[in-house]
Scaffold this active site. Structure first.
Site, short mmCIF file in Angstrom:
data_model
loop_
_atom_site.label_atom_id
_atom_site.label_comp_id
_atom_site.label_asym_id
_atom_site.label_seq_id
_atom_site.Cartn_x
_atom_site.Cartn_y
_atom_site.Cartn_z
N GLU A 84 -56.74 26.53 -46.44
CA GLU A 84 -57.18 25.50 -45.50
C GLU A 84 -56.15 25.21 -44.42
OE1 GLU A 84 -58.04 22.30 -48.23
OE2 GLU A 84 -56.18 21.27 -47.70
N HIS A 85 -54.94 25.75 -44.57
CA HIS A 85 -53.92 25.51 -43.54
C HIS A 85 -54.04 26.48 -42.38
CE1 HIS A 85 -51.57 23.98 -47.25
NE2 HIS A 85 -52.15 22.97 -46.64
N HIS A 86 -54.32 27.76 -42.70
CA HIS A 86 -54.33 28.79 -41.65
C HIS A 86 -55.65 29.54 -41.56
CE1 HIS A 86 -50.10 28.33 -43.04
NE2 HIS A 86 -49.83 28.40 -41.75
N HIS A 152 -51.38 35.14 -50.74
CA HIS A 152 -51.81 34.34 -49.59
C HIS A 152 -51.51 35.09 -48.29
CE1 HIS A 152 -52.58 30.33 -51.62
NE2 HIS A 152 -52.17 31.12 -52.58
N CYS A 154 -51.48 34.08 -45.39
CA CYS A 154 -50.63 33.33 -44.46
C CYS A 154 -49.15 33.54 -44.77
CB CYS A 154 -50.98 31.85 -44.46
SG CYS A 154 -50.67 31.02 -46.03
N1 GTP Z 1 -48.98 24.64 -52.20
C1 GTP Z 1 -49.71 25.49 -51.46
N2 GTP Z 1 -49.25 25.84 -50.25
C2 GTP Z 1 -50.00 26.70 -49.52
C3 GTP Z 1 -51.20 27.22 -49.96
N3 GTP Z 1 -51.69 28.05 -48.99
C4 GTP Z 1 -50.78 28.01 -48.00
N4 GTP Z 1 -49.76 27.19 -48.31
C5 GTP Z 1 -48.54 26.80 -47.57
O1 GTP Z 1 -48.85 25.72 -46.74
C6 GTP Z 1 -47.70 25.51 -45.93
C7 GTP Z 1 -48.08 24.93 -44.58
O2 GTP Z 1 -46.85 24.64 -44.00
P1 GTP Z 1 -46.66 24.18 -42.49
O3 GTP Z 1 -45.18 24.03 -42.23
O4 GTP Z 1 -47.54 23.00 -42.22
O5 GTP Z 1 -47.27 25.40 -41.67
P2 GTP Z 1 -46.54 26.65 -41.01
O6 GTP Z 1 -45.62 26.18 -39.91
O7 GTP Z 1 -47.59 27.61 -40.59
O8 GTP Z 1 -45.66 27.20 -42.20
P3 GTP Z 1 -45.14 28.69 -42.53
O9 GTP Z 1 -46.21 29.36 -43.32
O10 GTP Z 1 -43.88 28.49 -43.34
O11 GTP Z 1 -44.89 29.39 -41.20
C8 GTP Z 1 -46.99 26.85 -45.88
O12 GTP Z 1 -45.76 26.70 -46.57
C9 GTP Z 1 -47.92 27.78 -46.65
O13 GTP Z 1 -47.22 28.79 -47.35
C10 GTP Z 1 -51.66 26.83 -51.24
O14 GTP Z 1 -52.73 27.22 -51.72
N5 GTP Z 1 -50.90 25.95 -51.95
ZN ZN Z 2 -52.16 29.36 -45.27
#
Ligand code: GTP
Ligand code: ZN
Length: 196
Positions: A84-86, A152, A154
């Site tokens: 859901e983040h990316h 993942h 991402c």
């Molecule tokens: N705990 C958890 N983290 C997740 C999951 N899917 C993605 N993430 C993490 O969600 C985080 C979002 O971090 P942000 O700092 O907001 O986003 P970002 O700048 O794109 O982070 P990076 O991935 O480190 O480049 C990242 O550390 C991802 O690895 C999941 O299912 N569970």
């Molecule tokens: Zn992600």
């Protein structure tokens, strides 16, 4: 849950054209002209879980199991989800076990429950808990265990760029949480996390 004010398919396709331009390409060129339509269709598949109530899969149970009351485990349930983040793919496998209390469920239904939650925007921890909660709520067994291991996109294709990293989560309820032997048996059944 999904936003009740759902945009039209045309609006969704226009949004894809915007993203194609944002990526630096020309949405009007021949190779991309049908892409918004394809992406909307792909979304309907990847995110079909919002239209499903997973509880319904577990409504039909069987009681003629000759008193079988031991662990039931479905392991290596492959799934595809999206974070859901990316909105990047999460590819992995789930292992689901429960200790029946007089009634069992058709084994395919456990895989259907996994898919219903996977086909939504997810974080792995939430998906793990949702699957366990659903089985506990509907089937009311003596215990439930869910272990998920996943890669993942991402983390592998962007950002920190770490391939081969697996995230492992687990949710243990009832006998799986309170009885060390049940938990140990479950973990033995599913084996050590496989590498992909
Ligand atoms: N705990 C958890 N983290 C997740 C999951 N899917 C993605 N993430 C993490 O969600 C985080 C979002 O971090 P942000 O700092 O907001 O986003 P970002 O700048 O794109 O982070 P990076 O991935 O480190 O480049 C990242 O550390 C991802 O690895 C999941 O299912 N569970
Ligand atoms: Zn992600």
């Amino acid at each position: 849950m999904a936003d009740p004010v759902r945009p039209t398919r045309e609006e969704a396709e226009a949004a894809v054209r915007t993203l194609l331009s944002w990526a630096g390409d020309d949405p009007a060129r021949e190779g991309l002209i049908d892409t918004p339509k394809r992406v909307a269709k792909a979304y309907a598949d990847w995110f079909s879980g919002y239209a499903i109530d997973p509880d319904e899969y577990l409504a039909r149970t069987f009681e003629e199991v000759a008193g079988y009351d031991e662990l039931i485990v479905l392991r290596d349930i492959r799934f595809e989800s999206h974070c859901e983040h990316h909105m990047a793919p999460i590819i992995g496998r789930a292992h689901v076990g429960y200790l029946p209390d007089g009634k069992v469920v058709g084994i395919s239904k456990l895989a259907r429950v996994v898919d219903a939650y996977a086909r939504r925007l997810q974080v792995q921890e939430k998906m793990t808990a949702q699957i366990a909660d659903c089985i506990q709520r509907v089937l009311q067994p003596r215990g439930v265990g869910v272990v998920i291991e996943a890669s993942h996109g991402c983390m592998t294709t962007r950002g920190v760029h770490k391939r081969g990293v697996a995230m492992v989560t687990s949710k243990m309820m009832g006998g799986f949480r309170e009885d060390g032997r049940t938990r140990a048996e479950f973990l033995q059944f599913i084996g050590s996390p496989a590498r992909s």
